[in-house]
Every structure is written in structure tokens, then in C-alpha cells.
Scaffold this motif. Structure first.
Motif, PDB file in Angstrom:
ATOM      1  N   LYS A 265      37.866  44.098  39.316  1.00 11.14           N
ATOM      2  CA  LYS A 265      37.425  43.254  38.602  1.00 11.14           C
ATOM      3  C   LYS A 265      38.128  42.012  37.225  1.00 11.14           C
ATOM      4  N   GLY A 266      39.810  42.832  37.911  1.00 15.05           N
ATOM      5  CA  GLY A 266      40.930  42.193  37.307  1.00 15.05           C
ATOM      6  C   GLY A 266      42.296  42.264  36.087  1.00 15.05           C
ATOM      7  N   LEU A 267      43.684  42.108  37.037  1.00 18.48           N
ATOM      8  CA  LEU A 267      44.843  42.492  36.350  1.00 18.48           C
ATOM      9  C   LEU A 267      45.955  41.491  36.464  1.00 18.48           C
ATOM     10  N   ILE A 268      46.786  41.839  36.019  1.00 16.65           N
ATOM     11  CA  ILE A 268      47.788  40.794  36.054  1.00 16.65           C
ATOM     12  C   ILE A 268      49.403  41.287  36.937  1.00 16.65           C
ATOM     13  N   HIS A 269      49.844  41.146  37.962  1.00 16.60           N
ATOM     14  CA  HIS A 269      50.995  41.805  38.845  1.00 16.60           C
ATOM     15  C   HIS A 269      51.674  40.635  38.874  1.00 16.60           C
ATOM     16  N   ALA A 270      52.763  41.765  38.952  1.00 12.72           N
ATOM     17  CA  ALA A 270      54.339  40.782  38.782  1.00 12.72           C
ATOM     18  C   ALA A 270      54.872  40.892  40.090  1.00 12.72           C
TER      19      ALA A 270
END
Length: 284
Positions: free
Chosen positions: A98-103
Motif C-alpha cells: 500500500k506504500g512506503l518510502i525507501h532509500a
């Protein structure tokens, strides 16, 4: 024997100072359902005091990533609280759901000392029923991944998903998929039966092989027909292959930037949710 439809060359698409080739999507091949996209970074050698990988914080929804580290390392961090540094021979598996932020950046040690780098990232689609599932991440070092040996140990198979000769993969997929990284000595060979209804992802990372009597060079992807079951592979040179197979979803695919959904409306919703902070917060 599984019939070969076409052999596709990768297109050169550098990202900052990172050498990058991509065999999919290109003008000749959009996707091999449910395999969406592949970036092949390197091989290249970074000097000391480098900037490392350029993939700072960015969002995803509706898909998964499988990242293969052949040389160098990746420091992963995401808004769900996962963090790791994975080195050569290791693999990362991330479900964006459903969504995440990653680096995905290089470790401080790699940026300080430099070294060889070769990393591939494959995107897997998620079925419509699982696009909004809870995000997840697992990073495994080389030693944590089971290895199957074939042809008197001249072929070594890192089993990532599914089973091969009774060896169970390191990761439990969110849908039925079989995937391996295969290391072949020059002159070695193997064969595998793959159900006709499953699509095959076959990419030569290094070296040169013959597949069902056709020669395939490094940075080439083989597109198979859904006729016949057996693939026979022989290594002309010392080689590395990524081999995956799964049943296609046969669902609409709408991809825009980092989001892969089933409709334009869902893409608009993904951008809206991201801007409204629903992908979690990012702390450095």
C-alpha cells in the motif's frame, strides 16, 4: 523444449555516474507478466571518496523489488522501520504494497573506500488483491541463502523463491513464483522443466550461454513462448543468470514512476496519498 520467441538486448540508461542497462521495458519488450522491469547497474569500479548509489528517499506502491548484489553493497532504509546493509552475494526483497518510502544508497564504508559494484533490481507486479497489503522488507546476506549444486557442483544455484530439487527458497513470495541466481562454470550445463502456463524470466548477467540451442550473450533477456516445458542451458563462458517463472496475472497494468496499479484512478490516488503523508514519515 520451450520455444524461444525473441532475444532482447538491454538499452543503455545511465543514472548520474552509475552505468545502467535495462532489457525491460524497452521498445521491443514491455513486460513478461508478472515480471515488470529490470535495471542492471555496473559492473564498474568506484574510486575512494565517492558519492555511491544515487537512490535517495522515494516512494513505491503496488509492486515488489528483488535486488541482487553481485559486487559492492546497498544500505536500505524505509519508512516502515527496516534498515540493513547487504553485501556481495546477498539479496533484498521488498514488498511496497500500500506504500512506503525507501532509500537505497551505498554504505559509508563503500563511499569512503570505493570498490567494484554490480547490482540488479527486478520489479515484480502484485496481483490486484494484494496491491494494498502491508509493506515488508527482508535483506539476506550470501550465507543466509540456500544453494543447490548441479552438474558435479559446476553449477551453483542460489534458491530465492519456490523450490528446485527439494531445496526451498530463502524468501516466501506474496504470490507463487520461483526464482534463482545461477552461477555456471565454463562448459557446465543444466536443464529444467517449467510448466507451459508459466511465463519465464531469463536474463544473462555475465558471460555467454546457449539456451535451447540459441546463443545468448550477457545483458540479453530471453523471451519464451508458452509452448514446451524443458529449457537446456550450457555455459560457453563462466556465467551468471537470473531465472524466474510464474503464472501471469492477466490483469491491467498502469505504471507511472514508482507506482504500479490497475487503473489511472489508482495512480492518481497513490500520488495523493503520498503527498498526504500516508506512506509513513521519513527521518533522514
Amino acid at each position: 523444449m520451450r520455444a524461444i520467441k525473441k532475444i532482447h538486448d538491454s538499452e543503455y540508461r545511465p543514472i548520474a555516474d552509475l552505468i545502467t542497462y535495462s532489457p525491460m521495458p524497452t521498445q521491443s519488450l514491455e513486460m513478461i507478466d508478472p515480471f515488470l522491469f529490470l535495471n542492471h547497474h555496473g559492473h564498474q569500479t568506484y574510486p575512494a571518496h565517492n558519492r555511491g548509489l544515487p537512490f535517495g528517499p522515494h516512494p513505491h506502491r503496488g509492486m515488489e523489488t528483488v535486488t541482487f548484489i553481485l559486487e559492492g553493497d546497498i544500505m536500505h532504509k524505509d519508512s516502515s522501520g527496516h534498515e540493513s546493509v547487504i553485501g556481495p552475494g546477498g539479496v533484498q526483497y521488498m514488498t511496497a504494497g500500500k506504500g512506503l518510502i525507501h532509500a537505497e544508497v551505498s554504505s559509508d564504508q563503500f563511499k569512503k573506500n570505493g570498490g567494484d559494484l554490480e547490482i540488479l533490481q527486478l520489479w515484480l507486479n502484485l496481483p490486484a488483491s494484494k496491491k494494498m497489503m502491508t509493506p515488508n522488507y527482508i535483506g539476506l546476506q550470501k550465507e543466509e541463502i540456500p544453494v543447490l549444486e548441479l552438474d558435479d557442483a559446476k553449477v551453483k544455484v542460489q534458491q530465492l523463491f519456490g523450490e528446485w530439487n527439494g531445496v526451498k527458497g530463502a524468501f516466501e513470495g506474496t504470490f507463487p513464483v520461483t526464482m534463482s541466481t545461477i552461477y555456471l562454470d565454463k562448459g557446465s550445463k543444466f536443464e529444467k522443466d517449467i510448466p507451459t502456463e508459466e511465463n519465464i524470466f531469463f536474463y544473462v548477467v555475465r558471460g555467454k550461454v546457449t539456451v535451447n540451442s540459441q546463443e545468448v550473450d550477457y545483458r540479453q533477456l530471453v523471451e519464451f513462448e508458452n509452448t514446451g516445458e524443458k529449457i537446456e542451458v550450457q555455459a560457453t563462458e563462466k556465467s551468471v543468470i537470473i531465472l524466474g517463472h510464474a503464472k501471469p496475472f492477466n490483469e491491467p497494468v498502469v505504471a507511472q514512476g514508482p507506482f504500479v496499479m490497475n487503473s489511472e484512478a489508482q495512480i492518481r490516488e497513490a500520488y495523493q496519498d503520498y503527498q498526504n503523508g500516508k506512506f509513513g514519515s521519513w527521518n533522514g
